[in-house]
Design a protein around this motif. Structure first.
Motif, short mmCIF file in Angstrom:
data_model
loop_
_atom_site.label_atom_id
_atom_site.label_comp_id
_atom_site.label_asym_id
_atom_site.label_seq_id
_atom_site.Cartn_x
_atom_site.Cartn_y
_atom_site.Cartn_z
N THR A 32 -41.75 -86.69 -28.25
CA THR A 32 -41.35 -86.36 -29.62
C THR A 32 -42.06 -87.21 -30.66
N GLY A 33 -42.45 -88.42 -30.30
CA GLY A 33 -42.99 -89.35 -31.28
C GLY A 33 -41.89 -90.00 -32.11
N LEU A 34 -40.64 -89.67 -31.82
CA LEU A 34 -39.50 -90.23 -32.54
C LEU A 34 -38.93 -91.42 -31.76
N PRO A 35 -38.27 -92.35 -32.44
CA PRO A 35 -37.67 -93.49 -31.74
C PRO A 35 -36.49 -93.05 -30.88
N LEU A 36 -36.32 -93.70 -29.76
CA LEU A 36 -35.22 -93.41 -28.83
C LEU A 36 -34.06 -94.34 -29.21
N THR A 37 -33.07 -93.80 -29.93
CA THR A 37 -32.03 -94.65 -30.49
C THR A 37 -30.61 -94.15 -30.26
N LEU A 38 -30.43 -92.94 -29.73
CA LEU A 38 -29.10 -92.35 -29.65
C LEU A 38 -28.65 -92.21 -28.19
N PRO A 39 -27.37 -92.49 -27.90
CA PRO A 39 -26.92 -92.60 -26.51
C PRO A 39 -26.66 -91.25 -25.82
N LEU A 40 -27.12 -91.16 -24.58
CA LEU A 40 -26.79 -90.05 -23.68
C LEU A 40 -26.42 -90.69 -22.35
N GLN A 41 -25.21 -90.42 -21.88
CA GLN A 41 -24.74 -90.95 -20.61
C GLN A 41 -24.44 -89.78 -19.69
N VAL A 42 -24.82 -89.92 -18.40
CA VAL A 42 -24.61 -88.86 -17.42
C VAL A 42 -23.89 -89.44 -16.21
N LYS A 43 -22.84 -88.76 -15.78
CA LYS A 43 -22.13 -89.14 -14.56
C LYS A 43 -22.45 -88.08 -13.51
N SER A 44 -22.77 -88.53 -12.29
CA SER A 44 -23.16 -87.60 -11.24
C SER A 44 -22.56 -88.03 -9.91
N ASP A 45 -22.59 -87.10 -8.95
CA ASP A 45 -22.07 -87.37 -7.61
C ASP A 45 -23.08 -88.18 -6.81
N PRO A 46 -22.60 -89.10 -5.96
CA PRO A 46 -23.51 -89.80 -5.06
C PRO A 46 -24.24 -88.79 -4.17
N GLY A 47 -25.52 -89.04 -3.94
CA GLY A 47 -26.30 -88.15 -3.09
C GLY A 47 -26.77 -86.89 -3.80
N SER A 48 -26.60 -86.83 -5.10
CA SER A 48 -26.99 -85.65 -5.87
C SER A 48 -27.84 -86.11 -7.06
N ASP A 49 -29.15 -86.27 -6.82
CA ASP A 49 -30.04 -86.72 -7.88
C ASP A 49 -30.26 -85.61 -8.91
N LEU A 50 -30.62 -86.03 -10.12
CA LEU A 50 -30.81 -85.08 -11.22
C LEU A 50 -32.13 -85.36 -11.93
N TYR A 51 -32.79 -84.28 -12.32
CA TYR A 51 -33.95 -84.36 -13.21
C TYR A 51 -33.49 -83.74 -14.52
N LEU A 52 -33.51 -84.50 -15.60
CA LEU A 52 -33.02 -84.09 -16.91
C LEU A 52 -34.18 -83.80 -17.83
N GLN A 53 -34.09 -82.67 -18.55
CA GLN A 53 -35.07 -82.36 -19.58
C GLN A 53 -34.35 -82.01 -20.88
N LEU A 54 -34.81 -82.60 -21.98
CA LEU A 54 -34.40 -82.21 -23.31
C LEU A 54 -35.50 -81.32 -23.86
N SER A 55 -35.10 -80.20 -24.48
CA SER A 55 -36.08 -79.27 -25.03
C SER A 55 -35.71 -78.89 -26.44
N ASP A 56 -36.70 -78.49 -27.20
CA ASP A 56 -36.48 -77.95 -28.53
C ASP A 56 -35.89 -76.55 -28.36
N PRO A 57 -34.67 -76.29 -28.86
CA PRO A 57 -34.05 -74.98 -28.63
C PRO A 57 -34.80 -73.82 -29.29
N ALA A 58 -35.54 -74.09 -30.34
CA ALA A 58 -36.28 -73.03 -31.04
C ALA A 58 -37.52 -72.60 -30.27
N THR A 59 -38.22 -73.56 -29.66
CA THR A 59 -39.49 -73.24 -28.99
C THR A 59 -39.41 -73.29 -27.47
#
Length: 195
Positions: A32-59
């Motif tokens: 994004t070129g923007l500063p990373l300043t806002l919190p996102l916390q994720v809780k998940s099950d043991p043994g269940s890895d996650l790949y997270l992507q944030l996307s622009d909803p318009a594009t």
């Protein structure tokens, strides 16, 4: 003898599984070129890895990616904006199913897309609003979280102030004094909806 040793090494190499890609951890990239300043916390099950992507909803353009190791505490700072969140989930805690960003977790990849984009923003000078996403149940549970900040006086910066040097009044203006400007540290803590 050499022939037997070579054969033994070959058999051992054939018995090893295909080389797995090492699983990453945490923030992978931010486009994004923007500063990373806002919190996102994720809780998940043991043994269940996650790949997270944030996307622009318009594009639909991916703007940030992170890797969450199943069951481990995970918090990442994200840029301000309105973002669509998509998770790819794999069931192997050892990372043997992780095949990189293109292959994700192979044929067993489960995709979880949040139905609505989430807004990450600052509210005033002291509150940064983000989200907690709990993926441990049958469907994602979403909760707003806030990171509140305040300035705290650093008492060490008062060591040369006139208050310590002249406890009974103002200093003599003709006297060269070690006047210091107090320094303030920024302290952050998670806060509830009341702030």
């Amino acid at each position: 003898m050499m022939r037997r040793l070579t054969l033994a090494i070959l058999l051992v190499l054939l018995a090893l599984p295909a080389a797995a890609i090492d699983r990453p951890a945490g923030l992978m990239w931010n486009r994004t070129g923007l500063p990373l300043t806002l919190p996102l916390q994720v809780k998940s099950d043991p043994g269940s890895d996650l790949y997270l992507q944030l996307s622009d909803p318009a594009t639909g353009q991916a703007v940030l990616a992170a890797y969450v190791r199943g069951g481990a505490f995970f918090r990442v700072l994200v840029p301000p904006g309105r973002w669509a969140l998509t998770f790819a989930r794999g069931r192997d805690a050892q990372g043997q199913d992780w095949q990189g960003e293109d292959g994700l977790f192979g044929a067993a990849t489960e995709v979880i897309a949040l139905p609505e984009p989430l807004v990450f923003q600052t509210e005033g000078a002291a509150r940064k609003s983000g989200h907690l996403i709990d993926l441990r149940g049958a469907s994602p549970v979403l909760r707003d979280i806030g990171l509140c900040q305040r300035r705290a006086l650093d008492p060490e910066t008062l060591s040369g102030s006139w208050a310590r040097k002249h406890p009974h009044g103002l200093p003599d203006p003709r006297e060269p004094g070690p006047f210091t400007t107090p320094r303030y540290d920024l302290r952050s803590h998670f806060c509830d909806d009341a702030g």
